[in-house]
Design a protein around this motif. Structure first.
Motif, PDB file in Angstrom:
ATOM      1  N   TRP A 103      37.676  45.096  33.137  1.00  0.00           N
ATOM      2  CA  TRP A 103      37.008  44.453  34.259  1.00  0.00           C
ATOM      3  C   TRP A 103      37.024  45.382  35.461  1.00  0.00           C
ATOM      4  CZ3 TRP A 103      34.461  39.803  34.157  1.00  0.00           C
ATOM      5  CH2 TRP A 103      34.638  39.038  32.997  1.00  0.00           C
ATOM      6  N   VAL A 104      35.953  45.321  36.247  1.00  0.00           N
ATOM      7  CA  VAL A 104      35.823  46.210  37.410  1.00  0.00           C
ATOM      8  C   VAL A 104      35.543  45.371  38.659  1.00  0.00           C
ATOM      9  CG1 VAL A 104      34.564  48.145  38.430  1.00  0.00           C
ATOM     10  CG2 VAL A 104      34.955  48.076  35.953  1.00  0.00           C
ATOM     11  N   LEU A 105      36.350  45.591  39.669  1.00  0.00           N
ATOM     12  CA  LEU A 105      36.168  44.952  40.977  1.00  0.00           C
ATOM     13  C   LEU A 105      35.603  45.980  41.941  1.00  0.00           C
ATOM     14  CD1 LEU A 105      36.729  42.584  43.035  1.00  0.00           C
ATOM     15  CD2 LEU A 105      38.946  43.694  43.439  1.00  0.00           C
ATOM     16  N   GLN A 106      34.500  45.659  42.562  1.00  0.00           N
ATOM     17  CA  GLN A 106      33.884  46.547  43.543  1.00  0.00           C
ATOM     18  C   GLN A 106      33.789  45.855  44.892  1.00  0.00           C
ATOM     19  OE1 GLN A 106      30.485  47.521  40.613  1.00  0.00           O
ATOM     20  NE2 GLN A 106      30.490  49.269  42.023  1.00  0.00           N
ATOM     21  N   ASP A 195      42.082  38.091  36.000  1.00  0.00           N
ATOM     22  CA  ASP A 195      42.841  37.305  36.972  1.00  0.00           C
ATOM     23  C   ASP A 195      43.585  38.198  37.956  1.00  0.00           C
ATOM     24  OD1 ASP A 195      41.972  34.959  35.825  1.00  0.00           O
ATOM     25  OD2 ASP A 195      43.761  34.690  34.575  1.00  0.00           O
ATOM     26  N   TRP A 196      44.132  39.311  37.447  1.00  0.00           N
ATOM     27  CA  TRP A 196      44.861  40.209  38.339  1.00  0.00           C
ATOM     28  C   TRP A 196      43.924  40.827  39.367  1.00  0.00           C
ATOM     29  CZ3 TRP A 196      45.168  45.622  39.262  1.00  0.00           C
ATOM     30  CH2 TRP A 196      46.279  46.007  40.022  1.00  0.00           C
ATOM     31  N   LEU A 197      42.700  41.154  38.968  1.00  0.00           N
ATOM     32  CA  LEU A 197      41.735  41.718  39.906  1.00  0.00           C
ATOM     33  C   LEU A 197      41.295  40.683  40.945  1.00  0.00           C
ATOM     34  CD1 LEU A 197      39.524  44.005  37.642  1.00  0.00           C
ATOM     35  CD2 LEU A 197      41.198  44.712  39.354  1.00  0.00           C
ATOM     36  N   ILE A 198      41.232  39.431  40.545  1.00  0.00           N
ATOM     37  CA  ILE A 198      40.934  38.370  41.518  1.00  0.00           C
ATOM     38  C   ILE A 198      42.042  38.299  42.566  1.00  0.00           C
ATOM     39  CG2 ILE A 198      40.722  35.872  41.814  1.00  0.00           C
ATOM     40  CD1 ILE A 198      39.311  35.798  39.088  1.00  0.00           C
ATOM     41  N   GLU A 203      44.207  40.068  48.075  1.00  0.00           N
ATOM     42  CA  GLU A 203      45.169  40.899  48.799  1.00  0.00           C
ATOM     43  C   GLU A 203      44.463  41.984  49.615  1.00  0.00           C
ATOM     44  OE1 GLU A 203      48.794  40.726  48.812  1.00  0.00           O
ATOM     45  OE2 GLU A 203      48.102  38.705  48.276  1.00  0.00           O
ATOM     46  N   CYS A 204      43.435  42.568  49.058  1.00  0.00           N
ATOM     47  CA  CYS A 204      42.669  43.585  49.779  1.00  0.00           C
ATOM     48  C   CYS A 204      41.994  42.989  51.007  1.00  0.00           C
ATOM     49  CB  CYS A 204      41.613  44.208  48.864  1.00  0.00           C
ATOM     50  SG  CYS A 204      42.283  45.302  47.588  1.00  0.00           S
ATOM     51  N   GLU A 205      41.410  41.834  50.817  1.00  0.00           N
ATOM     52  CA  GLU A 205      40.738  41.160  51.922  1.00  0.00           C
ATOM     53  C   GLU A 205      41.715  40.851  53.045  1.00  0.00           C
ATOM     54  OE1 GLU A 205      37.217  37.874  52.281  1.00  0.00           O
ATOM     55  OE2 GLU A 205      38.760  37.537  50.766  1.00  0.00           O
ATOM     56  N   GLN A 206      42.901  40.397  52.680  1.00  0.00           N
ATOM     57  CA  GLN A 206      43.923  40.066  53.676  1.00  0.00           C
ATOM     58  C   GLN A 206      44.413  41.322  54.398  1.00  0.00           C
ATOM     59  OE1 GLN A 206      47.138  37.658  52.173  1.00  0.00           O
ATOM     60  NE2 GLN A 206      48.403  37.952  53.981  1.00  0.00           N
ATOM     61  N   PHE A 207      44.672  42.385  53.650  1.00  0.00           N
ATOM     62  CA  PHE A 207      45.151  43.631  54.258  1.00  0.00           C
ATOM     63  C   PHE A 207      44.121  44.174  55.249  1.00  0.00           C
ATOM     64  CE2 PHE A 207      45.595  48.172  54.648  1.00  0.00           C
ATOM     65  CZ  PHE A 207      46.965  48.387  54.696  1.00  0.00           C
ATOM     66  N   LEU A 208      42.864  44.233  54.831  1.00  0.00           N
ATOM     67  CA  LEU A 208      41.820  44.774  55.697  1.00  0.00           C
ATOM     68  C   LEU A 208      41.669  43.953  56.970  1.00  0.00           C
ATOM     69  CD1 LEU A 208      39.174  45.630  52.959  1.00  0.00           C
ATOM     70  CD2 LEU A 208      40.391  47.287  54.388  1.00  0.00           C
ATOM     71  N   ASP A 209      41.773  42.655  56.844  1.00  0.00           N
ATOM     72  CA  ASP A 209      41.628  41.774  58.001  1.00  0.00           C
ATOM     73  C   ASP A 209      42.816  41.906  58.950  1.00  0.00           C
ATOM     74  OD1 ASP A 209      40.685  39.625  59.659  1.00  0.00           O
ATOM     75  OD2 ASP A 209      42.092  38.299  58.621  1.00  0.00           O
ATOM     76  N   GLU A 210      44.022  41.810  58.409  1.00  0.00           N
ATOM     77  CA  GLU A 210      45.224  41.757  59.254  1.00  0.00           C
ATOM     78  C   GLU A 210      45.652  43.119  59.778  1.00  0.00           C
ATOM     79  OE1 GLU A 210      48.257  39.796  57.021  1.00  0.00           O
ATOM     80  OE2 GLU A 210      47.230  37.841  57.046  1.00  0.00           O
ATOM     81  N   ARG A 211      45.447  44.173  58.992  1.00  0.00           N
ATOM     82  CA  ARG A 211      45.960  45.484  59.386  1.00  0.00           C
ATOM     83  C   ARG A 211      44.896  46.385  60.016  1.00  0.00           C
ATOM     84  NH1 ARG A 211      50.503  46.822  56.222  1.00  0.00           N
ATOM     85  NH2 ARG A 211      50.423  48.877  57.220  1.00  0.00           N
ATOM     86  N   LEU A 212      43.625  46.193  59.632  1.00  0.00           N
ATOM     87  CA  LEU A 212      42.594  47.121  60.084  1.00  0.00           C
ATOM     88  C   LEU A 212      41.416  46.448  60.792  1.00  0.00           C
ATOM     89  CD1 LEU A 212      42.519  49.483  56.967  1.00  0.00           C
ATOM     90  CD2 LEU A 212      43.655  49.882  59.156  1.00  0.00           C
ATOM     91  N   MET A 222      32.055  42.290  43.982  1.00  0.00           N
ATOM     92  CA  MET A 222      31.616  41.948  42.626  1.00  0.00           C
ATOM     93  C   MET A 222      32.714  42.201  41.612  1.00  0.00           C
ATOM     94  SD  MET A 222      27.754  43.535  42.697  1.00  0.00           S
ATOM     95  CE  MET A 222      28.292  45.041  43.503  1.00  0.00           C
ATOM     96  N   LEU A 223      32.759  41.338  40.613  1.00  0.00           N
ATOM     97  CA  LEU A 223      33.703  41.482  39.511  1.00  0.00           C
ATOM     98  C   LEU A 223      32.926  41.302  38.216  1.00  0.00           C
ATOM     99  CD1 LEU A 223      36.657  41.755  38.538  1.00  0.00           C
ATOM    100  CD2 LEU A 223      36.856  39.274  38.743  1.00  0.00           C
ATOM    101  N   ARG A 224      32.896  42.350  37.367  1.00  0.00           N
ATOM    102  CA  ARG A 224      32.125  42.275  36.137  1.00  0.00           C
ATOM    103  C   ARG A 224      32.749  43.178  35.081  1.00  0.00           C
ATOM    104  NH1 ARG A 224      26.693  42.729  37.059  1.00  0.00           N
ATOM    105  NH2 ARG A 224      26.235  43.600  35.012  1.00  0.00           N
ATOM    106  N   PRO A 225      32.474  42.908  33.814  1.00  0.00           N
ATOM    107  CA  PRO A 225      33.009  43.761  32.747  1.00  0.00           C
ATOM    108  C   PRO A 225      32.285  45.099  32.684  1.00  0.00           C
ATOM    109  CG  PRO A 225      31.684  41.991  31.816  1.00  0.00           C
ATOM    110  CD  PRO A 225      31.776  41.713  33.280  1.00  0.00           C
ATOM    111  N   PHE A 226      33.007  46.127  32.318  1.00  0.00           N
ATOM    112  CA  PHE A 226      32.475  47.483  32.245  1.00  0.00           C
ATOM    113  C   PHE A 226      31.262  47.562  31.329  1.00  0.00           C
ATOM    114  CE2 PHE A 226      33.584  51.962  30.461  1.00  0.00           C
ATOM    115  CZ  PHE A 226      32.589  52.553  31.215  1.00  0.00           C
ATOM    116  N   HIS A 227      31.302  46.851  30.184  1.00  0.00           N
ATOM    117  CA  HIS A 227      30.213  46.991  29.216  1.00  0.00           C
ATOM    118  C   HIS A 227      28.884  46.430  29.725  1.00  0.00           C
ATOM    119  CE1 HIS A 227      31.749  42.901  28.119  1.00  0.00           C
ATOM    120  NE2 HIS A 227      30.458  42.664  27.969  1.00  0.00           N
ATOM    121  N   GLN A 228      28.899  45.655  30.795  1.00  0.00           N
ATOM    122  CA  GLN A 228      27.656  45.139  31.365  1.00  0.00           C
ATOM    123  C   GLN A 228      27.021  46.106  32.364  1.00  0.00           C
ATOM    124  OE1 GLN A 228      28.056  41.162  32.919  1.00  0.00           O
ATOM    125  NE2 GLN A 228      28.600  40.297  30.924  1.00  0.00           N
ATOM    126  N   GLY A 229      27.705  47.191  32.654  1.00  0.00           N
ATOM    127  CA  GLY A 229      27.166  48.201  33.564  1.00  0.00           C
ATOM    128  C   GLY A 229      27.729  48.079  34.963  1.00  0.00           C
TER     129      GLY A 229
END
Length: 303
Positions: A103-106, A195-198, A203-212, A222-229
């Motif tokens: 799975w890929v999170l972008q 689930d871990w990427l979710i 966590e990324c959203e929180q860090f960017l908001d609170e720290r930066l 976006m979150l999608r499987p690699f085989h879908q492109g």
């Protein structure tokens, strides 16, 4: 600084102003471009751009050694195409080593350059820069534009990486994500656990908001499987192959056709035209589609 002065005299006068602490950043020229999406560029005066380049030559090596390897924007030996290859290789390696779906999170930071907080940027810079004269120059450049930092400054490329450096280390070291890349404000994480990427996205959203003081673009998370492109830096990556993004390929061939017409009309000489074809060849080569290669070869021989 008078425009009629010789280059050497202008540089000497600029050196004197810098030495005396009298230099102050001037106003910007504003222009809008489409590459392909609309961007608002702010262009500094020539003497200010000389200062930008001098600052980057001194400051960049101090920070570059602390950046993670997989920060790919505006760094020596890296760049868009290298980042695309690296991302594809990492995803394919992960797919080969895992029996599960990859799975890929972008993510993309919303209005990144204009959202950079001046005080936080200065803090990040001054943690490594102690010289008071360099600090004063950095403050002058940062405070010359608001809000954020301008698209168009050479220093903005460095500032953009410095500002997000803490985020890179957070993802790699605190979240423990082994497959992570960032190109400017676009980033990619991959794992076999959806689930871990979710959890990582939150966590990324929180860090960017609170720290930066930054926010993720809601339509570009976006979150999608690699085989879908995976659409990454102009290419769509799949297990075992990659394709140019359709809109990128159409735009590229439209530009090539326009250059051919200019060559046939005589408004473009052989050397310029050949160098143009060579650059397009380098761009197309990582993801040949259909008759791309043949079309370029025919143009090279016949035009």
């Amino acid at each position: 600084m008078e425009h009629g002065l010789a280059v050497e005299d202008r540089l000497y006068a600029l050196h004197e102003r810098l030495h005396d602490g009298a230099w102050s950043h001037g106003p910007y020229a504003s222009l809008r471009v489409c590459d392909p999406k609309p961007r608002h560029i702010h262009k500094a005066a020539i003497d200010d751009r000389v200062v930008h380049h001098a600052i980057v030559r001194v400051v960049e090596p101090i920070f570059d050694q602390g950046f993670i390897f997989d920060t790919w924007s505006c760094r020596t030996g890296k760049g868009t195409q290298a980042a695309m290859f690296r991302g594809h290789n990492l995803l394919e390696n992960l797919a080969r080593s895992s029996r599960e779906t990859v799975w890929v999170l972008q993510g993309d930071i919303r209005k990144y350059f204009e959202s950079v907080d001046h005080d936080l940027l200065k803090q990040a810079l001054f943690r490594r820069i102690e010289d008071k004269h360099v600090r004063r120059l950095l403050e002058n450049i940062i405070d010359s534009f608001s809000p954020g930092i301008p698209l168009g400054n050479f220093t903005s490329q460095l500032f953009a990486n410095v500002y997000l450096d803490s985020f890179d280390h957070f993802v790699k070291e605190q979240l423990g994500c082994k497959t992570y890349l960032r190109y400017c404000d676009d980033f990619l994480l991959a794992h076999s656990s959806r689930d871990w990427l979710i959890y990582c996205a939150s966590e990324c959203e929180q860090f960017l908001d609170e720290r930066l003081c930054l926010t993720l673009h809601p339509r570009k998370l976006m979150l999608r499987p690699f085989h879908q492109g995976i659409d990454w830096l102009g290419c769509v990556l799949y297990p075992g192959y990659r394709l140019l993004r359709p809109s990128t390929r159409r735009r590229l061939w439209k530009t090539i056709d326009a250059r051919v017409r200019s060559r046939l009309s005589g408004s473009c000489d052989d050397l310029v035209f050949q160098s143009t074809l060579n650059s397009f060849h380098g761009f197309l080569k990582p993801a040949w589609q259909g008759d791309d290669q043949e079309r370029l070869m025919v143009l090279t021989r016949c035009v």
